[in-house]
Design a protein around this motif. Structure first.
Motif, PDB file in Angstrom:
ATOM      1  N   LEU A  11       0.930  -1.341   0.155  1.00  0.00           N
ATOM      2  CA  LEU A  11       0.149   0.128  -0.297  1.00  0.00           C
ATOM      3  C   LEU A  11       1.126   1.201  -0.011  1.00  0.00           C
ATOM      4  O   LEU A  11       0.617   2.223  -0.603  1.00  0.00           O
ATOM      5  CB  LEU A  11      -0.992   0.155   1.081  1.00  0.00           C
ATOM      6  N   ASP A  12       1.995   1.083   1.032  1.00  0.00           N
ATOM      7  CA  ASP A  12       2.709   2.208   1.049  1.00  0.00           C
ATOM      8  C   ASP A  12       3.495   3.186  -0.292  1.00  0.00           C
ATOM      9  O   ASP A  12       3.766   3.893  -1.149  1.00  0.00           O
ATOM     10  CB  ASP A  12       4.212   1.627   2.218  1.00  0.00           C
ATOM     11  N   GLU A  13       4.009   1.461  -1.208  1.00  0.00           N
ATOM     12  CA  GLU A  13       4.983   1.914  -2.610  1.00  0.00           C
ATOM     13  C   GLU A  13       3.718   1.931  -3.080  1.00  0.00           C
ATOM     14  O   GLU A  13       4.244   3.278  -4.339  1.00  0.00           O
ATOM     15  CB  GLU A  13       5.142   0.441  -3.010  1.00  0.00           C
ATOM     16  N   ALA A  14       2.359   2.292  -3.374  1.00  0.00           N
ATOM     17  CA  ALA A  14       1.393   2.018  -4.552  1.00  0.00           C
ATOM     18  C   ALA A  14       0.916   3.583  -4.292  1.00  0.00           C
ATOM     19  O   ALA A  14       1.288   4.409  -5.036  1.00  0.00           O
ATOM     20  CB  ALA A  14      -0.220   1.251  -4.270  1.00  0.00           C
ATOM     21  N   MET A  15       1.395   3.794  -3.129  1.00  0.00           N
ATOM     22  CA  MET A  15       0.703   5.527  -2.995  1.00  0.00           C
ATOM     23  C   MET A  15       1.719   6.300  -3.195  1.00  0.00           C
ATOM     24  O   MET A  15       1.478   7.471  -3.387  1.00  0.00           O
ATOM     25  CB  MET A  15       0.577   5.620  -1.249  1.00  0.00           C
ATOM     26  N   ARG A  16       2.856   6.332  -2.804  1.00  0.00           N
ATOM     27  CA  ARG A  16       4.482   6.439  -3.169  1.00  0.00           C
ATOM     28  C   ARG A  16       4.210   6.948  -4.501  1.00  0.00           C
ATOM     29  O   ARG A  16       4.810   7.808  -5.487  1.00  0.00           O
ATOM     30  CB  ARG A  16       5.606   6.474  -2.855  1.00  0.00           C
ATOM     31  N   ASN A  17       3.540   6.110  -5.276  1.00  0.00           N
ATOM     32  CA  ASN A  17       3.868   5.591  -6.804  1.00  0.00           C
ATOM     33  C   ASN A  17       3.073   6.487  -7.335  1.00  0.00           C
ATOM     34  O   ASN A  17       4.028   7.370  -8.654  1.00  0.00           O
ATOM     35  CB  ASN A  17       3.961   4.166  -7.171  1.00  0.00           C
ATOM     36  N   ALA A  18       1.973   6.680  -6.888  1.00  0.00           N
ATOM     37  CA  ALA A  18       0.899   7.747  -7.751  1.00  0.00           C
ATOM     38  C   ALA A  18       1.585   8.892  -7.049  1.00  0.00           C
ATOM     39  O   ALA A  18       1.081   9.954  -8.359  1.00  0.00           O
ATOM     40  CB  ALA A  18      -0.489   7.331  -7.407  1.00  0.00           C
ATOM     41  N   PHE A  19       2.217   9.405  -6.156  1.00  0.00           N
ATOM     42  CA  PHE A  19       2.062  10.559  -6.120  1.00  0.00           C
ATOM     43  C   PHE A  19       3.625  10.844  -6.514  1.00  0.00           C
ATOM     44  O   PHE A  19       3.113  12.144  -7.560  1.00  0.00           O
ATOM     45  CB  PHE A  19       2.710  11.098  -4.386  1.00  0.00           C
ATOM     46  N   ALA A  20       4.295  10.143  -7.011  1.00  0.00           N
ATOM     47  CA  ALA A  20       5.548  10.889  -8.241  1.00  0.00           C
ATOM     48  C   ALA A  20       4.523  11.080  -9.398  1.00  0.00           C
ATOM     49  O   ALA A  20       5.704  11.616 -10.081  1.00  0.00           O
ATOM     50  CB  ALA A  20       6.123   9.492  -7.824  1.00  0.00           C
ATOM     51  N   ILE A  21       3.842   9.711  -9.677  1.00  0.00           N
ATOM     52  CA  ILE A  21       2.943   9.972 -11.276  1.00  0.00           C
ATOM     53  C   ILE A  21       2.259  11.483 -11.100  1.00  0.00           C
ATOM     54  O   ILE A  21       2.952  12.355 -12.062  1.00  0.00           O
ATOM     55  CB  ILE A  21       2.561   9.194 -11.550  1.00  0.00           C
ATOM     56  N   LEU A  22       1.826  11.428 -10.555  1.00  0.00           N
ATOM     57  CA  LEU A  22       0.989  12.661  -9.889  1.00  0.00           C
ATOM     58  C   LEU A  22       1.226  14.070 -10.178  1.00  0.00           C
ATOM     59  O   LEU A  22       0.901  14.970 -10.952  1.00  0.00           O
ATOM     60  CB  LEU A  22      -0.252  12.793  -9.132  1.00  0.00           C
ATOM     61  N   THR A  23       2.722  14.017  -9.398  1.00  0.00           N
ATOM     62  CA  THR A  23       3.440  15.721  -9.265  1.00  0.00           C
ATOM     63  C   THR A  23       4.177  15.765 -10.182  1.00  0.00           C
ATOM     64  O   THR A  23       4.869  16.979  -9.948  1.00  0.00           O
ATOM     65  CB  THR A  23       3.740  15.380  -7.529  1.00  0.00           C
ATOM     66  N   ASP A  33      10.653   1.482 -15.526  1.00  0.00           N
ATOM     67  CA  ASP A  33      11.795   1.162 -16.024  1.00  0.00           C
ATOM     68  C   ASP A  33      12.358   0.861 -14.899  1.00  0.00           C
ATOM     69  O   ASP A  33      13.510   0.785 -15.282  1.00  0.00           O
ATOM     70  CB  ASP A  33      12.333   2.465 -17.351  1.00  0.00           C
ATOM     71  N   ILE A  34      12.732   1.161 -14.124  1.00  0.00           N
ATOM     72  CA  ILE A  34      13.409   0.425 -13.409  1.00  0.00           C
ATOM     73  C   ILE A  34      12.569  -0.409 -12.065  1.00  0.00           C
ATOM     74  O   ILE A  34      13.401  -0.617 -10.609  1.00  0.00           O
ATOM     75  CB  ILE A  34      13.490   1.890 -12.213  1.00  0.00           C
ATOM     76  N   ARG A  35      11.525  -0.407 -12.383  1.00  0.00           N
ATOM     77  CA  ARG A  35      10.869  -2.058 -10.950  1.00  0.00           C
ATOM     78  C   ARG A  35      10.481  -2.643 -12.011  1.00  0.00           C
ATOM     79  O   ARG A  35       9.910  -2.656 -13.224  1.00  0.00           O
ATOM     80  CB  ARG A  35       9.982  -1.237 -10.333  1.00  0.00           C
ATOM     81  N   ASP A  36      10.562  -3.415 -11.370  1.00  0.00           N
ATOM     82  CA  ASP A  36       9.642  -5.690 -12.304  1.00  0.00           C
ATOM     83  C   ASP A  36       8.088  -5.302 -12.072  1.00  0.00           C
ATOM     84  O   ASP A  36       7.305  -5.424 -12.794  1.00  0.00           O
ATOM     85  CB  ASP A  36      10.140  -6.472 -12.308  1.00  0.00           C
ATOM     86  N   GLU A  37       7.996  -4.394 -10.737  1.00  0.00           N
ATOM     87  CA  GLU A  37       6.326  -4.539 -10.590  1.00  0.00           C
ATOM     88  C   GLU A  37       5.699  -2.867 -10.230  1.00  0.00           C
ATOM     89  O   GLU A  37       6.893  -2.357  -9.651  1.00  0.00           O
ATOM     90  CB  GLU A  37       5.353  -5.294  -9.572  1.00  0.00           C
ATOM     91  N   LEU A  38       4.211  -2.304 -10.817  1.00  0.00           N
ATOM     92  CA  LEU A  38       4.331  -0.989 -10.238  1.00  0.00           C
ATOM     93  C   LEU A  38       2.852  -1.040  -9.561  1.00  0.00           C
ATOM     94  O   LEU A  38       2.132  -1.150 -10.149  1.00  0.00           O
ATOM     95  CB  LEU A  38       4.662  -0.056 -11.280  1.00  0.00           C
ATOM     96  N   PRO A  39       3.073  -1.613  -8.241  1.00  0.00           N
ATOM     97  CA  PRO A  39       1.638  -1.289  -7.409  1.00  0.00           C
ATOM     98  C   PRO A  39       0.963   0.450  -8.253  1.00  0.00           C
ATOM     99  O   PRO A  39       1.252   1.576  -7.184  1.00  0.00           O
ATOM    100  CB  PRO A  39       1.813  -1.378  -6.126  1.00  0.00           C
TER     101      PRO A  39
END
Length: 78
Positions: A11-23, A33-39
């Protein structure tokens, strides 16, 4: 309770991924490109991302700077 910890980490990784993309800190493709999976907590390509879910999460983790960025983005999208 190892499963609960694992779920919380995802959950933490998913929220941080979404934050990084939206911002704009990363693109979806850039993270792939840097991760095998992207929650992600929701379909990031939706026209109306669920900013409130992210804001609530970062309130709980007491990361108020992230909340401020998300509130600004939410207000700009209205």
């Amino acid at each position: 309770m190892p499963n609960e910890r694992y779920d919380q980490d995802i959950l933490d990784e998913a929220m941080r991924n979404a934050f990084a993309i939206l911002t704009g800190k990363f693109t979806f493709e850039g993270l792939m490109d840097i991760r095998d999976e992207l929650p992600l907590p929701f379909n990031i390509e939706d026209e109306d991302p669920d900013y409130d879910v992210l804001i609530e999460y970062f309130i709980e983790t007491e990361e108020y700077e992230k909340c401020a960025e998300l509130v600004k983005l939410k207000n700009e999208s209205v």
